[in-house]
Write a protein that holds these residues in place. Structure first.
Motif, PDB file in Angstrom:
ATOM      1  N   MET A 112       0.856  -1.185   0.000  1.00 11.92           N
ATOM      2  CA  MET A 112       0.000   0.000   0.000  1.00 11.92           C
ATOM      3  C   MET A 112       0.891   1.235   0.000  1.00 11.92           C
ATOM      4  O   MET A 112       1.912   1.277   0.672  1.00 11.92           O
ATOM      5  N   ASP A 113       0.465   2.234  -0.730  1.00 10.45           N
ATOM      6  CA  ASP A 113       1.172   3.497  -0.831  1.00 10.45           C
ATOM      7  C   ASP A 113       1.308   4.147   0.555  1.00 10.45           C
ATOM      8  O   ASP A 113       0.357   4.147   1.329  1.00 10.45           O
ATOM      9  N   PRO A 114       2.489   4.708   0.885  1.00 14.79           N
ATOM     10  CA  PRO A 114       2.670   5.335   2.202  1.00 14.79           C
ATOM     11  C   PRO A 114       1.675   6.455   2.498  1.00 14.79           C
ATOM     12  O   PRO A 114       1.252   6.618   3.641  1.00 14.79           O
ATOM     13  N   VAL A 115       1.309   7.241   1.490  1.00 19.05           N
ATOM     14  CA  VAL A 115       0.345   8.335   1.726  1.00 19.05           C
ATOM     15  C   VAL A 115      -1.009   7.762   2.110  1.00 19.05           C
ATOM     16  O   VAL A 115      -1.646   8.237   3.054  1.00 19.05           O
ATOM     17  N   ALA A 116      -1.455   6.731   1.397  1.00 15.81           N
ATOM     18  CA  ALA A 116      -2.732   6.094   1.730  1.00 15.81           C
ATOM     19  C   ALA A 116      -2.683   5.526   3.145  1.00 15.81           C
ATOM     20  O   ALA A 116      -3.627   5.699   3.922  1.00 15.81           O
ATOM     21  N   LYS A 117      -1.578   4.871   3.497  1.00 15.44           N
ATOM     22  CA  LYS A 117      -1.421   4.328   4.855  1.00 15.44           C
ATOM     23  C   LYS A 117      -1.482   5.436   5.900  1.00 15.44           C
ATOM     24  O   LYS A 117      -2.108   5.280   6.945  1.00 15.44           O
ATOM     25  N   PRO A 120       1.729  12.210  -7.122  1.00 12.95           N
ATOM     26  CA  PRO A 120       2.075  11.686  -5.797  1.00 12.95           C
ATOM     27  C   PRO A 120       2.538  12.760  -4.816  1.00 12.95           C
ATOM     28  O   PRO A 120       2.224  12.685  -3.625  1.00 12.95           O
ATOM     29  N   LYS A 121       3.253  13.772  -5.301  1.00  5.45           N
ATOM     30  CA  LYS A 121       3.715  14.842  -4.403  1.00  5.45           C
ATOM     31  C   LYS A 121       2.543  15.690  -3.915  1.00  5.45           C
ATOM     32  O   LYS A 121       2.533  16.144  -2.771  1.00  5.45           O
ATOM     33  N   PHE A 156      -9.986  20.128  -2.645  1.00  3.10           N
ATOM     34  CA  PHE A 156      -9.748  20.341  -4.079  1.00  3.10           C
ATOM     35  C   PHE A 156      -8.471  19.643  -4.550  1.00  3.10           C
ATOM     36  O   PHE A 156      -8.397  19.200  -5.698  1.00  3.10           O
ATOM     37  N   MET A 157      -7.480  19.532  -3.685  1.00  2.37           N
ATOM     38  CA  MET A 157      -6.275  18.764  -4.031  1.00  2.37           C
ATOM     39  C   MET A 157      -6.642  17.304  -4.296  1.00  2.37           C
ATOM     40  O   MET A 157      -6.200  16.705  -5.275  1.00  2.37           O
ATOM     41  N   PHE A 158      -7.453  16.743  -3.403  1.00  2.00           N
ATOM     42  CA  PHE A 158      -7.887  15.346  -3.548  1.00  2.00           C
ATOM     43  C   PHE A 158      -8.711  15.168  -4.815  1.00  2.00           C
ATOM     44  O   PHE A 158      -8.472  14.249  -5.601  1.00  2.00           O
ATOM     45  N   VAL A 159      -9.671  16.043  -5.016  1.00  2.00           N
ATOM     46  CA  VAL A 159     -10.547  15.952  -6.191  1.00  2.00           C
ATOM     47  C   VAL A 159      -9.718  16.013  -7.474  1.00  2.00           C
ATOM     48  O   VAL A 159      -9.894  15.189  -8.383  1.00  2.00           O
ATOM     49  N   THR A 160      -8.803  16.963  -7.539  1.00  2.00           N
ATOM     50  CA  THR A 160      -7.957  17.107  -8.729  1.00  2.00           C
ATOM     51  C   THR A 160      -7.126  15.846  -8.956  1.00  2.00           C
ATOM     52  O   THR A 160      -7.084  15.304 -10.069  1.00  2.00           O
TER      53      THR A 160
END
Length: 133
Positions: free
Chosen positions: A1-6, A72-73, A117-121
């Motif tokens: 799993m991606d570290p950001v998702a974790k 990802p950034k 908006f970051m997430f949506v984009t």
């Protein structure tokens, strides 16, 4: 799993535990209409629910379409923006009721919207048409 998702999922369950503890506290007290009640509500909605949606969304949604996360950034920045916005909003809500300025809570609310908006984009670009091989 991606570290950001974790990291989003980790923070989600931490906020869930904190909010659940606060909720249990309310069952044994007469405190309902103060900053703690609003902190409990926002920790549940923006902390537990939104952070879980972000974590699961970053992990699953792009993969449904065979793409990696587009930016990802941006996802890393979103993680920090979302957490700073939530903690800031929860800790400054209600200051204006006691003679203070409403500007801090408004600033954190806007920061939260920026995070959304970051997430949506990121998700909309990530679920674009899969690349042809």
């Amino acid at each position: 799993m991606d570290p950001v998702a974790k990291n989003f999922i980790r923070m989600s369950v931490i906020y869930f535990a904190i909010a659940a503890t606060m909720g249990a506290f309310f069952m044994f007290s007469n405190i309902y209409r103060n900053q703690l009640f609003h902190a409990h509500t926002h920790l549940m909605l923006l902390g537990w629910m939104s952070m879980m949606i972000y974590g699961v969304g970053y992990h699953i949604l792009p993969r449904f379409n065979g793409n990696p996360v587009a930016f990802p950034k941006l996802a890393i920045i979103h993680f920090w923006v979302a957490n700073v916005a939530l903690i800031g909003f929860v800790s400054t809500w209600g200051i204006s009721r006691y003679g203070g300025s409403k500007i801090p809570e408004q600033a954190f609310a806007v920061l939260n919207a920026i995070g959304i908006f970051m997430f949506v984009t990121n998700i909309l670009v990530s679920i674009r048409k899969p690349k042809e091989d």
